[in-house]
Design a protein around this motif. Sequence first.
Motif, PDB file in Angstrom:
ATOM      1  N   TYR A 185      -2.536  26.691 -10.313  1.00  0.00           N
ATOM      2  CA  TYR A 185      -1.324  27.484 -10.148  1.00  0.00           C
ATOM      3  C   TYR A 185      -1.565  28.504  -9.044  1.00  0.00           C
ATOM      4  O   TYR A 185      -2.606  29.169  -9.017  1.00  0.00           O
ATOM      5  CB  TYR A 185      -0.961  28.214 -11.446  1.00  0.00           C
TER       6      TYR A 185
ATOM      7  N   GLN B   5       1.521  22.983  -2.661  1.00  0.00           N
ATOM      8  CA  GLN B   5       2.763  22.621  -3.347  1.00  0.00           C
ATOM      9  C   GLN B   5       3.342  21.330  -2.783  1.00  0.00           C
ATOM     10  O   GLN B   5       3.725  20.423  -3.523  1.00  0.00           O
ATOM     11  CB  GLN B   5       3.771  23.755  -3.214  1.00  0.00           C
TER      12      GLN B   5
ATOM     13  N   GLU C 120       1.267  24.167  -8.640  1.00  0.00           N
ATOM     14  CA  GLU C 120       2.571  24.749  -8.913  1.00  0.00           C
ATOM     15  C   GLU C 120       2.551  26.193  -8.442  1.00  0.00           C
ATOM     16  O   GLU C 120       1.553  26.902  -8.626  1.00  0.00           O
ATOM     17  CB  GLU C 120       2.893  24.679 -10.406  1.00  0.00           C
ATOM     18  N   VAL C 121       3.644  26.622  -7.847  1.00  0.00           N
ATOM     19  CA  VAL C 121       3.753  27.986  -7.332  1.00  0.00           C
ATOM     20  C   VAL C 121       4.595  28.807  -8.301  1.00  0.00           C
ATOM     21  O   VAL C 121       5.716  28.416  -8.650  1.00  0.00           O
ATOM     22  CB  VAL C 121       4.375  27.994  -5.921  1.00  0.00           C
TER      23      VAL C 121
ATOM     24  N   ASP D 128       7.981  27.172  -7.754  1.00  0.00           N
ATOM     25  CA  ASP D 128       8.426  26.235  -8.778  1.00  0.00           C
ATOM     26  C   ASP D 128       9.003  26.987  -9.971  1.00  0.00           C
ATOM     27  O   ASP D 128       9.920  26.494 -10.634  1.00  0.00           O
ATOM     28  CB  ASP D 128       7.257  25.352  -9.223  1.00  0.00           C
TER      29      ASP D 128
END
Length: 296
Positions: free
Chosen positions: A202, A221, A227-228, A275
């Motif tokens: 992350y 990403q 995942e951001v 995200d």
Amino acid sequence: MPGNAEIINSGLDRIVAGYVFPERAAEADRAVRARLAAGEYDALSGAAFCAAVTTHLQEACPDKHLRLLWQDEPRSVEPADDDKGRAAFLALMRAENQGIRRSEQLDGNIGYLDVRWIPDAGQGARAIGAAMELVTHTRALLLDLRGCRGGSPAGAAMWCSYFFPDDEVHLNDFFERSTGSTRQYWTLPYLPAPRYLDRPVYVLTSATTFSGGEDVAYTLQAHGRAEVIGEVTEGGAHPTDRHPVTEHITVTVPTARTVNSVTGTNWEGVGVQPDRAVPADKALETAYGEVRKRLM
């Protein structure tokens, strides 16, 4: 001390000659010269003058790296020396621990890295490797780029390389206007620490995550490797040269552009879109909660 007209003329000449998109440079040139002729800058000076010109440049040509900067301390007006500029960057990275502020093992065996700068891939390699060595046995990683203000494209490629299995991933390209050439960045074949594979990653972002920090977030990403979580980033994707105009004023001119190999574009002007959008001060808590649930 040069007058406002002379400063603007000098700055615009640099922009027209070097900006990566010549047609946009011409638009910015026309817009700012029209405001100059209308007397909009006559009553301004110092930081307020630079801020106004920067606003008008970016209105005509949305690019966060295109700026007229004021610095209180006088600096040399001699043309920038590439070697001295690189030496200053390397010295800054040494003083900033190659951008690595903090490494921690959170409860649940979750790795956490706080990265504030993206260093040179050569001098920064050992520090990046040491940071990755400390989290190598964790079950997931939180890469905190909320305070990352930029750095080296090659260093960004090195950071990204840790999250892919080999040297066969084409990350992005850099097109340079002055030479018309394109440099490709691929994952690296050798790294000084184990790669971080098959585990969740992350990336945490804020509205002030910029440039090289955005490069890492966007690339991971786009390639589906992270995942951001956090805020939309500042939106500066173009490598930039700096040219002194006076002892207190510098014009920054983006001379190249980044092209991601997956999206065919970059984050310039729009930022990296998370995200999961949450306030920056909630990003760590949110990501930690999500990864704990994911691993249960």
